[in-house]
Structures are given as C-alpha cells and as structure tokens.
Design a protein around this motif. Sequence first.
Motif, short mmCIF file in Angstrom:
data_model
loop_
_atom_site.label_atom_id
_atom_site.label_comp_id
_atom_site.label_asym_id
_atom_site.label_seq_id
_atom_site.Cartn_x
_atom_site.Cartn_y
_atom_site.Cartn_z
N ASN A 170 4.30 4.85 7.86
CA ASN A 170 2.84 4.86 8.07
C ASN A 170 2.10 4.54 6.82
O ASN A 170 2.25 4.95 5.65
N VAL A 171 1.22 3.67 6.99
CA VAL A 171 0.12 3.07 6.01
C VAL A 171 -1.22 3.72 6.36
O VAL A 171 -1.70 3.30 7.79
N ASP A 172 -2.03 4.27 5.89
CA ASP A 172 -3.53 4.79 6.12
C ASP A 172 -3.43 5.57 7.48
O ASP A 172 -4.28 5.19 8.21
N ASP A 173 -2.37 6.32 7.42
CA ASP A 173 -2.38 7.10 8.79
C ASP A 173 -2.13 6.40 10.18
O ASP A 173 -2.22 6.54 11.17
N LYS A 174 -1.52 4.94 9.94
CA LYS A 174 -1.27 4.07 11.13
C LYS A 174 0.33 3.94 11.10
O LYS A 174 1.08 3.61 10.00
N TYR A 217 2.34 -6.40 8.67
CA TYR A 217 2.72 -5.79 7.47
C TYR A 217 4.24 -6.09 6.86
O TYR A 217 4.76 -5.28 6.23
N LYS A 241 0.92 -1.37 0.08
CA LYS A 241 -0.03 0.13 -0.13
C LYS A 241 0.81 1.16 0.11
O LYS A 241 1.90 1.19 0.47
N GLU A 242 0.27 2.34 -0.36
CA GLU A 242 1.06 3.64 -0.36
C GLU A 242 1.33 3.81 1.32
O GLU A 242 0.80 3.58 2.06
N TYR A 243 2.74 4.33 1.25
CA TYR A 243 3.09 4.89 2.55
C TYR A 243 3.65 6.02 2.67
O TYR A 243 4.34 6.46 1.75
#
Length: 163
Positions: A65-69, A95, A2-4
Amino acid sequence: MKEYVIKEVSLNELEECAEVIRQGFGTVAKDFGLTIENCATNGAFIKMSRLVSDKNRGNFMYSINVDDKIVGFMQLEKKSEEKYELEKITVLPEYRRYGYGEKLLVFAKIKVKRLNGKIISIGIIEENTILKQWYQKNGFIHKGTKKFDFLPFTVGFMEMIIE
C-alpha cells in the motif's frame, strides 16, 4: 519510491485486490493476446470469489500500500512442508519500475523462511522474457517448461531457494 506498507489482506479488501490483479495482469494479457475465451484462468479475468476461496483455503495474501491505496498484491500457497507457490503477484501499471515488486518478493522470502519453508516456486508465461529476466535478477532459477492444451502459451517454472 514513496513510503509503503506491506500488510495481510482482510476479507473486506478482496474486491479491491481483485481489481488490482485485473489491472496488473491486464497489461500482460493485452501483450500476449489473452482473452477470457482463451485463458479464463489468467489474473486479468479474476473474480473476487476466487480470492475468497483461496483465502478460505488458508492461502496467505498480502498487499503493498502507498498512501493507503493498494498498489500491489501477492499470494502464497503452501504446497508441501518445504515449498510455497507465489501466485498473483502484481503491481498496478502506474506504480511499476519503483521497486514495489521487489519489495513484495523480499517480503515473500522472509515470510516463507518464517514458515520454515525452503523453496518459493512460481509459474509464468515462458514467452514473457522481460518477466523471466526480472525473476532471474531477483534470485529465481528457471526449472523447466510445460505446454498445456488449455493455455495459449507455454508455462515456465521457476524457483528460489530460501537460505
């Protein structure tokens, strides 16, 4: 993958980072039988106060961070004009195997180069052959080992030369 985003960690994110470190190092602690009694310094048992202390000493801390996590963490400590030690690098178990750890390593290399550093060093559990091979695949060279009386494993030392 995913985008990071890789970003510098702020003080108010240190508790979340400590939890990421505990979870990330926890799998290795379990695999190697590490407990707070036999290896209190392992990341699986880190307290936020340690991160606060490290940050106050000027260590560089970054999260991925992925999806603000926050899903991963790494820290760089300046050891000399040329050498930086990579510490507490980890990715949450769920992850892993998506390349986030490699992205953190590439970022560390770029950061150290910008700081005019020439070497990134790391200490690992020598018996963790999977991790050792991963670092070798990513440009680190094995430099030696040392057995410490207070640790239930041998420490392997590795370095990456920044060009």
